[in-house]
Design a protein around this motif. Structure first.
Motif, PDB file in Angstrom:
ATOM      1  N   GLY A  15       0.822  -1.202   0.000  1.00 13.01           N
ATOM      2  CA  GLY A  15       0.000   0.000   0.000  1.00 13.01           C
ATOM      3  C   GLY A  15       0.854   1.250   0.000  1.00 13.01           C
ATOM      4  N   GLY A  16       2.175   1.049  -0.005  1.00 14.09           N
ATOM      5  CA  GLY A  16       3.104   2.171  -0.057  1.00 14.09           C
ATOM      6  C   GLY A  16       3.483   2.526  -1.486  1.00 14.09           C
ATOM      7  N   LYS A  17       4.164   3.632  -1.642  1.00 14.54           N
ATOM      8  CA  LYS A  17       4.485   4.166  -2.960  1.00 14.54           C
ATOM      9  C   LYS A  17       5.461   3.285  -3.737  1.00 14.54           C
ATOM     10  N   ASP A  18       6.446   2.681  -3.051  1.00  8.36           N
ATOM     11  CA  ASP A  18       7.466   1.916  -3.757  1.00  8.36           C
ATOM     12  C   ASP A  18       6.917   0.608  -4.318  1.00  8.36           C
ATOM     13  N   SER A  19       6.128  -0.106  -3.520  1.00  8.84           N
ATOM     14  CA  SER A  19       5.576  -1.362  -4.028  1.00  8.84           C
ATOM     15  C   SER A  19       4.550  -1.098  -5.129  1.00  8.84           C
ATOM     16  N   THR A  20       3.834   0.017  -5.025  1.00  2.00           N
ATOM     17  CA  THR A  20       2.899   0.388  -6.093  1.00  2.00           C
ATOM     18  C   THR A  20       3.663   0.692  -7.374  1.00  2.00           C
ATOM     19  N   ALA A  21       4.729   1.465  -7.251  1.00  2.00           N
ATOM     20  CA  ALA A  21       5.550   1.793  -8.421  1.00  2.00           C
ATOM     21  C   ALA A  21       6.133   0.530  -9.046  1.00  2.00           C
ATOM     22  N   ARG A  34       1.692 -12.009  -9.428  1.00  2.00           N
ATOM     23  CA  ARG A  34       0.646 -12.094  -8.408  1.00  2.00           C
ATOM     24  C   ARG A  34       0.941 -11.036  -7.353  1.00  2.00           C
ATOM     25  N   ALA A  35       0.032 -10.108  -7.168  1.00  2.00           N
ATOM     26  CA  ALA A  35       0.199  -9.081  -6.146  1.00  2.00           C
ATOM     27  C   ALA A  35      -0.248  -9.656  -4.805  1.00  2.00           C
ATOM     28  N   VAL A  36       0.654  -9.653  -3.826  1.00  2.82           N
ATOM     29  CA  VAL A  36       0.343 -10.243  -2.519  1.00  2.82           C
ATOM     30  C   VAL A  36       0.627  -9.224  -1.422  1.00  2.82           C
ATOM     31  N   ASN A  37      -0.300  -9.121  -0.509  1.00  2.00           N
ATOM     32  CA  ASN A  37      -0.137  -8.258   0.650  1.00  2.00           C
ATOM     33  C   ASN A  37       0.033  -9.133   1.889  1.00  2.00           C
ATOM     34  N   TYR A  38       1.147  -8.929   2.589  1.00  2.00           N
ATOM     35  CA  TYR A  38       1.378  -9.655   3.827  1.00  2.00           C
ATOM     36  C   TYR A  38       0.782  -8.819   4.957  1.00  2.00           C
ATOM     37  N   ASP A  39      -0.429  -9.168   5.327  1.00  3.54           N
ATOM     38  CA  ASP A  39      -1.220  -8.339   6.225  1.00  3.54           C
ATOM     39  C   ASP A  39      -0.767  -8.478   7.673  1.00  3.54           C
ATOM     40  N   THR A  40      -0.247  -7.398   8.226  1.00  6.79           N
ATOM     41  CA  THR A  40       0.200  -7.392   9.611  1.00  6.79           C
ATOM     42  C   THR A  40      -0.960  -7.210  10.585  1.00  6.79           C
ATOM     43  N   GLY A  41      -2.070  -6.669  10.083  1.00  5.87           N
ATOM     44  CA  GLY A  41      -3.168  -6.332  10.980  1.00  5.87           C
ATOM     45  C   GLY A  41      -2.877  -5.093  11.803  1.00  5.87           C
ATOM     46  N   TRP A  42      -1.882  -4.311  11.379  1.00 10.74           N
ATOM     47  CA  TRP A  42      -1.456  -3.131  12.147  1.00 10.74           C
ATOM     48  C   TRP A  42      -1.263  -1.919  11.242  1.00 10.74           C
ATOM     49  N   SER A 135      10.372 -13.721  -5.474  1.00 10.17           N
ATOM     50  CA  SER A 135       9.777 -12.686  -4.636  1.00 10.17           C
ATOM     51  C   SER A 135      10.268 -11.329  -5.128  1.00 10.17           C
ATOM     52  N   VAL A 136       9.338 -10.480  -5.562  1.00  3.15           N
ATOM     53  CA  VAL A 136       9.692  -9.163  -6.096  1.00  3.15           C
ATOM     54  C   VAL A 136       9.312  -8.114  -5.056  1.00  3.15           C
ATOM     55  N   VAL A 137      10.274  -7.298  -4.656  1.00  5.83           N
ATOM     56  CA  VAL A 137      10.031  -6.314  -3.602  1.00  5.83           C
ATOM     57  C   VAL A 137      10.472  -4.924  -4.063  1.00  5.83           C
ATOM     58  N   GLY A 138       9.747  -3.922  -3.588  1.00  4.37           N
ATOM     59  CA  GLY A 138      10.017  -2.544  -3.992  1.00  4.37           C
ATOM     60  C   GLY A 138      10.992  -1.831  -3.082  1.00  4.37           C
ATOM     61  N   VAL A 139      12.160  -2.397  -2.898  1.00  6.87           N
ATOM     62  CA  VAL A 139      13.191  -1.801  -2.046  1.00  6.87           C
ATOM     63  C   VAL A 139      14.059  -0.868  -2.885  1.00  6.87           C
ATOM     64  N   ARG A 140      14.392   0.305  -2.317  1.00 11.68           N
ATOM     65  CA  ARG A 140      15.247   1.258  -3.023  1.00 11.68           C
ATOM     66  C   ARG A 140      16.483   1.577  -2.187  1.00 11.68           C
ATOM     67  N   CYS A 161      13.805 -19.108  -2.302  1.00 14.92           N
ATOM     68  CA  CYS A 161      13.526 -18.600  -3.648  1.00 14.92           C
ATOM     69  C   CYS A 161      14.484 -17.464  -3.971  1.00 14.92           C
ATOM     70  N   MET A 162      14.400 -16.974  -5.204  1.00 16.29           N
ATOM     71  CA  MET A 162      15.137 -15.791  -5.608  1.00 16.29           C
ATOM     72  C   MET A 162      14.354 -14.556  -5.170  1.00 16.29           C
ATOM     73  N   ILE A 163      15.097 -13.517  -4.815  1.00 11.47           N
ATOM     74  CA  ILE A 163      14.474 -12.241  -4.504  1.00 11.47           C
ATOM     75  C   ILE A 163      14.972 -11.211  -5.511  1.00 11.47           C
ATOM     76  N   TRP A 164      14.057 -10.412  -6.013  1.00 20.01           N
ATOM     77  CA  TRP A 164      14.364  -9.440  -7.072  1.00 20.01           C
ATOM     78  C   TRP A 164      13.931  -8.060  -6.617  1.00 20.01           C
ATOM     79  N   ARG A 165      14.850  -7.099  -6.728  1.00 15.55           N
ATOM     80  CA  ARG A 165      14.577  -5.717  -6.339  1.00 15.55           C
ATOM     81  C   ARG A 165      14.735  -4.811  -7.566  1.00 15.55           C
ATOM     82  N   PRO A 166      13.753  -4.787  -8.441  1.00 13.08           N
ATOM     83  CA  PRO A 166      13.912  -4.045  -9.703  1.00 13.08           C
ATOM     84  C   PRO A 166      14.015  -2.540  -9.524  1.00 13.08           C
ATOM     85  N   LEU A 167      13.595  -2.009  -8.383  1.00 12.32           N
ATOM     86  CA  LEU A 167      13.627  -0.558  -8.173  1.00 12.32           C
ATOM     87  C   LEU A 167      14.821  -0.119  -7.336  1.00 12.32           C
TER      88      LEU A 167
END
Length: 313
Positions: A15-21, A34-42, A135-140, A161-167
C-alpha cells in the motif's frame, strides 16, 4: 531478469508508494505477477482502504496473506477486545499477546512472523506446485545505508527462492513519476505528510510518524501495553520468576524504547506511548518543542507529489 515458463513472480504490495511503483513497472514490462499483501493487521485504516478500493483498479487483484498464533482463552478474549477497537483482526496484536512482549530492535519477531514466514510459506507452496517462485520487492537503495548495499537479485535461503529488487536504483522522483504516468493516486497518508505508510506505528517510528498518530490508535496501544503487563505479572506469579533475563526487576512493557535523551539513570527503558508522542513533538535532542512543527509546508506531502496548489506571491 528474463522470464521463463515456470517462473511465478510474487510482487509484495504494502500500500506504499514503492511497491505500487514496482507493480506499475512490472505491468509496463509486460511481466505477469501475483500481487500479494502480507497483512500485519497493524496498518492505518487509510492503507487498508487504499489496498481494497483503489490499488486493484490499477494493478489488478491483491491477495492477502497472514499468519496468526494459537491463543489460550484469556489471550483470545484480549485479542478480540483490541480487534474490536481496531475494526479488524490483527496478527500483530496476537503475536504480542502470545509472547507477552513487544517486538524490539534485537528481537523483531514482527517482521519474522508477519512477513518473512508468510512469504516463505507462499514460496514453498508455489515450489510444490512445480513453479519457480521469485519474490519481487520494492526496495530502493536511497531509503537507507543498509538497503544501499543490497543487490538487485540474490538467492534468499530463508524464503527458498530468488528475490528481485527491480527498483533498487530508483529515486523517489522516479516513483512519483510512474504514479503520475499511470494516473494512480498515492496512498492518502502521503498527502498528509507521511514518509512511510507501513505498520502504524512501527516500533522504530520516527518523530514524524509519532506526530501523526490519532487518539484512537494511542488508546489501543495503551490498552495493549496494560494487557501485556497483566500477562507478565500473572506469569511471574505463577512461575515465581519476577526478574528479567538480566536479573533486574520486571518493568511494565511498552511499545517503544526511549531514545538517549529519555534514558533514566543511564539505563534504556521502554516508554509509554503518550510519553513517546510528546517526545515526537520535540526538536533534535528531545529537550524543547520543535518550532517548525507548525510551519506551513513542512514535510508537506501534497507539495512533494505535486497535488496541491501553491499560492503565488
Amino acid at each position: 531478469m528474463s522470464p521463463r515458463d515456470n517462473v511465478a513472480y510474487f510482487a509484495a504490495v504494502s500500500g506504499g508508494k514503492d511497491s505500487t511503483a514496482m507493480c506499475l513497472w512490472l505491468k509496463e514490462q509486460g511481466i505477469e505477477f501475483r500481487a500479494v499483501n502480507y497483512d500485519t493487521g497493524w496498518e492505518h485504516a487509510e492503507t487498508y482502504r487504499y489496498l481494497r478500493d483503489v490499488l486493484p483498479n490499477y494493478i489488478g487483484p491483491i491477495e492477502s496473506h497472514s499468519l496468526e498464533p494459537d491463543l489460550d482463552e484469556e489471550r483470545e478474549a484480549m485479542a478480540q477486545e483490541l480487534e474490536g477497537m481496531l475494526g479488524h483482526r490483527s496478527a500483530f496484536v496476537r503475536w504480542i499477546l502470545r509472547y507477552r512482549m513487544f517486538p524490539q530492535r534485537i528481537r523483531r519477531f514482527c517482521t519474522k512472523k508477519l512477513k518473512v514466514h508468510v512469504s516463505r510459506d507462499l514460496m514453498r507452496k508455489a515450489t510444490a506446485e512445480g513453479l519457480n517462485p521469485v519474490s519481487v520487492v520494492g526496495v530502493r537503495a536511497q531509503e537507507s545505508h543498509k538497503r544501499a548495499k543490497l543487490p538487485e537479485k540474490e538467492l534468499a535461503p530463508l524464503l527458498d527462492c530468488m528475490i528481485w529488487r527491480p527498483l533498487i536504483r530508483w529515486t523517489e522522483r522516479d516513483v512519483i513519476d510512474i504514479h503520475k504516468r499511470h494516473g494512480v493516486p498515492p496512498n492518502p497518508l502521503y498527502l498528509r505528510g507521511a514518509r512511510r505508510v507501513g505498520c502504524w506505528p512501527c516500533i522504530n517510528a520516527a518523530k514524524s510518524q509519532l506526530r501523526m498518530l490519532e487518539e484512537d490508535r494511542i488508546q489501543i496501544i495503551e490498552r495493549l501495553e496494560a494487557m501485556v503487563w497483566e500477562l507478565i505479572q500473572r506469569h511471574a506469579a505463577e512461575t515465581g520468576c519476577e526478574v528479567d533475563a538480566q536479573g533486574r526487576p520486571l518493568q511494565p512493557p511498552h511499545m517503544f524504547w526511549a531514545p538517549g535523551v529519555l534514558r533514566e539513570d543511564g539505563v534504556p527503558r521502554p516508554m509509554p506511548i503518550r510519553k513517546m508522542v510528546e517526545w515526537g513533538k520535540t526538536a533534535r535532542g528531545g529537550r524543547e518543542l520543535d518550532r517548525q512543527m507548525s510551519m506551513p509546508g513542512l514535510n508537506d506531502g501534497c507539495m512533494r507529489w505535486g497535488m496541491c496548489e501553491v499560492a503565488s506571491n
